[in-house]
Write an enzyme that holds these catalytic residues in place. Structure first.
Site, PDB file in Angstrom:
ATOM      1  CE  LYS A 238      -3.288   2.616   0.247  1.00 39.10           C
ATOM      2  NZ  LYS A 238      -4.216   3.140  -0.836  1.00 39.10           N
ATOM      3  CB  CYS A 292      -3.574   9.460   0.930  1.00 38.21           C
ATOM      4  SG  CYS A 292      -5.246   8.951   1.606  1.00 38.21           S
TER       5      CYS A 292
HETATM    6  N1  LIG Z   1      -9.789   8.827   1.174  1.00 38.49           N
HETATM    7  C1  LIG Z   1      -9.225   7.984   0.651  1.00 38.49           C
HETATM    8  O1  LIG Z   1      -8.934   8.091  -0.769  1.00 38.49           O
HETATM    9  C2  LIG Z   1      -8.284   6.545   1.019  1.00 38.49           C
HETATM   10  C3  LIG Z   1      -8.463   6.414   2.293  1.00 38.49           C
HETATM   11  N2  LIG Z   1      -7.636   5.182   2.596  1.00 38.49           N
HETATM   12  C4  LIG Z   1      -7.584   5.053   4.260  1.00 38.49           C
HETATM   13  O2  LIG Z   1      -8.637   4.974   4.852  1.00 38.49           O
HETATM   14  C5  LIG Z   1      -8.640   5.642   6.108  1.00 38.49           C
HETATM   15  C6  LIG Z   1      -9.976   6.551   6.193  1.00 38.49           C
HETATM   16  O3  LIG Z   1     -10.066   7.481   5.177  1.00 38.49           O
HETATM   17  P1  LIG Z   1     -11.405   8.150   4.929  1.00 38.49           P
HETATM   18  O4  LIG Z   1     -12.491   7.115   4.990  1.00 38.49           O
HETATM   19  O5  LIG Z   1     -11.094   8.907   3.692  1.00 38.49           O
HETATM   20  O6  LIG Z   1     -11.284   9.018   6.361  1.00 38.49           O
HETATM   21  P2  LIG Z   1     -12.721  10.260   6.674  1.00 38.49           P
HETATM   22  O7  LIG Z   1     -12.112  11.244   7.357  1.00 38.49           O
HETATM   23  O8  LIG Z   1     -13.595  10.485   5.272  1.00 38.49           O
HETATM   24  O9  LIG Z   1     -13.687   9.178   7.515  1.00 38.49           O
HETATM   25  C7  LIG Z   1     -13.200   8.582   8.746  1.00 38.49           C
HETATM   26  C8  LIG Z   1     -14.399   8.227   9.620  1.00 38.49           C
HETATM   27  O10 LIG Z   1     -13.802   7.623  10.676  1.00 38.49           O
HETATM   28  C9  LIG Z   1     -14.760   7.939  11.764  1.00 38.49           C
HETATM   29  N3  LIG Z   1     -13.767   7.625  13.152  1.00 38.49           N
HETATM   30  C10 LIG Z   1     -12.874   8.441  13.278  1.00 38.49           C
HETATM   31  N4  LIG Z   1     -12.324   7.783  14.478  1.00 38.49           N
HETATM   32  C11 LIG Z   1     -13.122   6.804  14.680  1.00 38.49           C
HETATM   33  C12 LIG Z   1     -13.217   5.642  15.860  1.00 38.49           C
HETATM   34  N5  LIG Z   1     -12.217   5.486  16.560  1.00 38.49           N
HETATM   35  N6  LIG Z   1     -14.198   4.703  15.574  1.00 38.49           N
HETATM   36  C13 LIG Z   1     -14.842   4.717  14.574  1.00 38.49           C
HETATM   37  N7  LIG Z   1     -14.898   5.653  13.555  1.00 38.49           N
HETATM   38  C14 LIG Z   1     -14.061   6.707  13.620  1.00 38.49           C
HETATM   39  C15 LIG Z   1     -14.730   9.553  11.593  1.00 38.49           C
HETATM   40  O11 LIG Z   1     -15.755  10.008  12.139  1.00 38.49           O
HETATM   41  C16 LIG Z   1     -15.126   9.463  10.155  1.00 38.49           C
HETATM   42  O12 LIG Z   1     -16.639   9.442   9.625  1.00 38.49           O
HETATM   43  C17 LIG Z   1      -7.546   6.829   5.579  1.00 38.49           C
HETATM   44  O13 LIG Z   1      -6.636   7.205   6.921  1.00 38.49           O
HETATM   45  C18 LIG Z   1      -6.522   6.005   4.794  1.00 38.49           C
HETATM   46  O14 LIG Z   1      -5.630   5.362   5.885  1.00 38.49           O
HETATM   47  C19 LIG Z   1      -7.325   4.373   1.866  1.00 38.49           C
HETATM   48  C20 LIG Z   1      -7.576   4.559   0.604  1.00 38.49           C
HETATM   49  C21 LIG Z   1      -8.029   5.666   0.064  1.00 38.49           C
HETATM   50  C1  LIG Z   2      -1.651   5.387  -5.853  1.00 37.03           C
HETATM   51  C2  LIG Z   2      -3.026   6.163  -6.015  1.00 37.03           C
HETATM   52  O1  LIG Z   2      -3.341   6.409  -6.993  1.00 37.03           O
HETATM   53  N1  LIG Z   2      -3.543   6.219  -4.967  1.00 37.03           N
HETATM   54  C3  LIG Z   2      -4.793   6.971  -4.888  1.00 37.03           C
HETATM   55  C4  LIG Z   2      -4.572   8.284  -3.799  1.00 37.03           C
HETATM   56  O2  LIG Z   2      -5.839   8.848  -4.072  1.00 37.03           O
HETATM   57  P1  LIG Z   2      -6.175  10.515  -3.695  1.00 37.03           P
HETATM   58  O3  LIG Z   2      -7.639  10.650  -3.252  1.00 37.03           O
HETATM   59  O4  LIG Z   2      -5.128  10.644  -2.454  1.00 37.03           O
HETATM   60  O5  LIG Z   2      -5.800  11.194  -5.065  1.00 37.03           O
HETATM   61  P2  LIG Z   2      -4.687  11.435  -5.909  1.00 37.03           P
HETATM   62  O6  LIG Z   2      -5.362  11.348  -7.253  1.00 37.03           O
HETATM   63  O7  LIG Z   2      -3.561  10.655  -5.523  1.00 37.03           O
HETATM   64  O8  LIG Z   2      -4.338  12.894  -5.559  1.00 37.03           O
HETATM   65  C5  LIG Z   2      -3.496  13.208  -4.366  1.00 37.03           C
HETATM   66  C6  LIG Z   2      -3.068  14.731  -4.480  1.00 37.03           C
HETATM   67  O9  LIG Z   2      -1.986  14.711  -5.615  1.00 37.03           O
HETATM   68  C7  LIG Z   2      -2.404  15.540  -6.868  1.00 37.03           C
HETATM   69  N2  LIG Z   2      -1.848  15.106  -8.013  1.00 37.03           N
HETATM   70  C8  LIG Z   2      -2.467  13.738  -8.262  1.00 37.03           C
HETATM   71  C9  LIG Z   2      -1.842  13.229  -9.748  1.00 37.03           C
HETATM   72  C10 LIG Z   2      -1.172  13.769 -10.284  1.00 37.03           C
HETATM   73  O10 LIG Z   2      -0.700  13.333 -11.403  1.00 37.03           O
HETATM   74  N3  LIG Z   2      -0.724  14.997  -9.819  1.00 37.03           N
HETATM   75  C11 LIG Z   2      -1.034  15.557  -8.839  1.00 37.03           C
HETATM   76  O11 LIG Z   2      -0.547  16.798  -8.479  1.00 37.03           O
HETATM   77  C12 LIG Z   2      -3.809  15.792  -6.676  1.00 37.03           C
HETATM   78  O12 LIG Z   2      -4.264  17.056  -6.982  1.00 37.03           O
HETATM   79  C13 LIG Z   2      -4.059  15.738  -5.031  1.00 37.03           C
HETATM   80  O13 LIG Z   2      -3.726  16.979  -4.505  1.00 37.03           O
HETATM   81  O14 LIG Z   2      -4.615   8.051  -2.597  1.00 37.03           O
HETATM   82  C14 LIG Z   2      -5.519   6.867  -2.353  1.00 37.03           C
HETATM   83  C15 LIG Z   2      -5.195   6.354  -0.677  1.00 37.03           C
HETATM   84  O15 LIG Z   2      -4.450   5.617  -0.389  1.00 37.03           O
HETATM   85  O16 LIG Z   2      -5.454   6.881   0.211  1.00 37.03           O
HETATM   86  C16 LIG Z   2      -5.839   5.718  -3.023  1.00 37.03           C
HETATM   87  O17 LIG Z   2      -6.393   4.570  -2.432  1.00 37.03           O
HETATM   88  C17 LIG Z   2      -5.820   5.893  -4.341  1.00 37.03           C
HETATM   89  O18 LIG Z   2      -5.998   4.792  -5.281  1.00 37.03           O
END
Ligand SMILES: NC(=O)C1=CN([C@@H]2O[C@H](COP(=O)(O)OP(=O)(O)OC[C@H]3O[C@@H](n4cnc5c(N)ncnc54)[C@H](O)[C@@H]3O)[C@@H](O)[C@H]2O)C=CC1
Ligand SMILES: CC(=O)N[C@@H]1[C@@H](OP(=O)(O)OP(=O)(O)OC[C@H]2O[C@@H](n3ccc(=O)[nH]c3=O)[C@H](O)[C@@H]2O)O[C@H](C(=O)O)[C@@H](O)[C@@H]1O
Length: 479
Positions: A238, A292
């Site tokens: 990851k 992230c």
């Molecule tokens: N946002 C993304 O694009 C991605 C995020 N992730 C992972 O997923 C994790 C969560 O991301 P999001 O869903 O975007 O975060 P988010 O901030 O949108 O949602 C987190 C949720 O968890 C809740 N929460 C916080 N502490 C808690 C607890 N102790 N028990 C139960 N619920 C609790 C919050 O109230 C909130 O509703 C990230 O930290 C990252 O590690 C992985 C891939 C993509």
């Molecule tokens: C490897 C990969 O593509 N990871 C994705 C990424 O999603 P995330 O929501 O963080 O968006 P993102 O498209 O990576 O953009 C992150 C930041 O980087 C910027 N960004 C993105 C792509 C690019 O070519 N240039 C750039 O400047 C975006 O504007 C943003 O500010 O991070 C997520 C995560 O791990 O949380 C993951 O699940 C997603 O698949």
């Protein structure tokens, strides 16, 4: 309402035949608890509910829990999610609670997807994660499986989760499973990503944990399931994906900064370079945001002794882009005889990505800070944020409809929300514009596109013919 809700079949060490285990999972006899109902957890819980008919979602935010139990969806711009949540709540397959211990006591599979941010010292902050482990420990039973989907430092599942749960729950480590199964989803395409777009990597702390995780995700996704040799490897997978992206974006940003030295359209050159199968340079921009990509490098550097100069350099390059963006605007204004300290500047887009209501680590913060340091009067607009959220960044909130009433000297497009496509640029006089993401084209004003064509050329017309601009926001290849 699922008739099997009272039964609780554990899969870890189960004597059932694999097909019977799958059937039990799909029939709701393997109750699931999903901890964290945010941008990632809500879609994930809804998909689990659709597959199993027996999911309890846990969140500490009572408003989130109430919204879900009312059949509502608090996560914006996720195609299909409102309908799926409503359907699963309506049929009794999905309910939410703030009572994490009660949920843990009812579940045989525990999916953890709560925030794992950084501390001020850039150390992974596992407080929320550990709070969930506390609750799971109170409810853990023989045969249960813990699935970690939130991103954690390498070694967390084996060295923190297992001993923590064993010591606190009294259940022996060879009686419950733990696997890291990274969430690879991108906001805006969550349901598609969870169920189909990406192969699902799974890595257990032992082979039985890997087996159970593979069985579960074989039912969740139509894509392939990729078992790796252990949980630490899966945690590294990851993070490797994330740091690859950060380093690659830094390359694009560094190339964008030599635009004027070379006198070329760097974005067009990147597009052409990427026609080589082994080349995949990402898109330059005003910075890298979200909780992230800009944070994952520290999940590695905080856990290794070996120097990691590339990761640190990439972070420095990407962190320099907000200042580069503001300083470029200063220079562009000066080229038209205006002092930025006497200028009013509108920042368009404060969230970190178009269509996502998330501001953690947003590049807009650094752009606004630098513009203020340079003495500009800064206003900002973002259709996904309320006025207080925008004001918290130090800019005066302004609605898109009121933008033309401001005596603007300049505009910086940091995050190109689709709503900005409707801006009537002819309503403004003599603007200087920084196009952060190459989404504007020729708008009748002086435009500097980060990574775009040489000064004095209008975007999209480098040389004699139109040059297609593929950006991360258009239908072009997603970088
Ligand atoms: N946002 C993304 O694009 C991605 C995020 N992730 C992972 O997923 C994790 C969560 O991301 P999001 O869903 O975007 O975060 P988010 O901030 O949108 O949602 C987190 C949720 O968890 C809740 N929460 C916080 N502490 C808690 C607890 N102790 N028990 C139960 N619920 C609790 C919050 O109230 C909130 O509703 C990230 O930290 C990252 O590690 C992985 C891939 C993509
Ligand atoms: C490897 C990969 O593509 N990871 C994705 C990424 O999603 P995330 O929501 O963080 O968006 P993102 O498209 O990576 O953009 C992150 C930041 O980087 C910027 N960004 C993105 C792509 C690019 O070519 N240039 C750039 O400047 C975006 O504007 C943003 O500010 O991070 C997520 C995560 O791990 O949380 C993951 O699940 C997603 O698949």
């Amino acid at each position: 309402m699922n008739s099997n809700r009272q039964t609780r079949t554990g899969l870890y060490g189960s004597a059932l035949a694999p097909d019977d285990q799958r059937r039990a999972f799909r029939d709701g006899a393997v109750p699931v608890a999903v901890y964290g109902l945010g941008k990632m957890g809500l879609p994930l819980a809804a998909v689990y509910a659709d597959v199993t008919g027996n999911v309890v979602g846990v969140d500490i935010d009572a408003d989130v829990v109430q919204t879900v139990n009312d059949g509502g969806c608090h996560v914006a711009k996720e195609p299909g999610l409102p309908e799926l949540v409503a359907e699963q709540v309506e049929c009794g397959a999905f309910r939410a609670t703030t009572d994490s211990v009660a949920a843990a006591r009812s579940a045989a599979v525990h999916v953890v997807i709560v925030p794992t941010p950084l501390t001020e010292d850039r150390e992974p902050d596992l407080a929320a994660f550990e709070a969930v482990l506390d609750s799971i420990a109170d409810g853990l039973a023989l045969g249960d499986t813990v699935i970690v989907e939130c991103t954690v430092p390498p070694g967390t599942s084996a060295d923190l989760v297992v001993p923590y749960l064993e010591s606190k729950s009294g259940v022996s480590r060879d009686e419950f499973g733990v696997a890291f199964c990274p969430e690879r989803t991108s906001s805006g395409r969550a349901l598609r990503d969870i169920t189909a777009s990406h192969p699902k990597v799974v890595g257990g702390v032992d082979s039985e944990s890997t087996r159970v995780a593979a069985l579960l995700y074989g039912e969740i996704t139509s894509n392939e399931v990729i078992p790796v040799c252990d949980a630490t490897t899966a945690e590294a997978v990851k993070l490797f994906e994330g740091v690859y992206r950060d380093v690659n974006i830094a390359l694009a940003n560094e190339l964008a900064r030599v635009r004027d030295d070379l006198g070329i359209d760097v974005t067009a050159a990147i597009e052409a370079a990427n026609t080589q199968p082994y080349c995949n340079i990402h898109a330059p921009g005003p910075g890298v945001g979200g909780h992230c990509i800009p944070w994952y490098p520290y999940f590695i550097t905080s856990r290794v002794e070996t120097e990691t100069p590339l990761l640190h350099t990439a972070r420095a390059v990407n962190d320099s882009m907000p200042t580069f963006t503001a300083d470029t605007l200063r220079d562009e204004l000066a080229a038209t005889g205006r002092d930025i300290a006497d200028s009013t500047v509108a920042v368009l887009g404060v969230t970190y990505r178009p269509g996502v209501a998330e501001t953690r680590a947003t590049p807009a913060a650094g752009v606004i800070d630098r513009l203020c340091d340079l003495g500009a009067t800064v206003v900002a607009a973002d259709p996904m944020l309320d006025a207080d959220s925008i004001a918290s960044f130090g800019a005066t909130p302004v609605s898109l409809s009121a933008l033309a009433e401001r005596e603007l000297d300049a505009v910086v497009v940091v995050t190109p929300h689709e709503e900005f496509d409707d801006i009537d640029w002819a309503a403004f006089d003599d603007l200087v514009v920084i196009d952060g993401r190459g989404t504007l084209g020729d708008i009748g004003h002086r435009v500097y596109q980060i990574g775009g064509g040489p000064r004095g050329t209008t975007p999209d017309t480098v040389g004699s013919e139109q040059v297609p601009q593929a950006t991360e926001t258009d239908g072009g290849p997603r970088r």
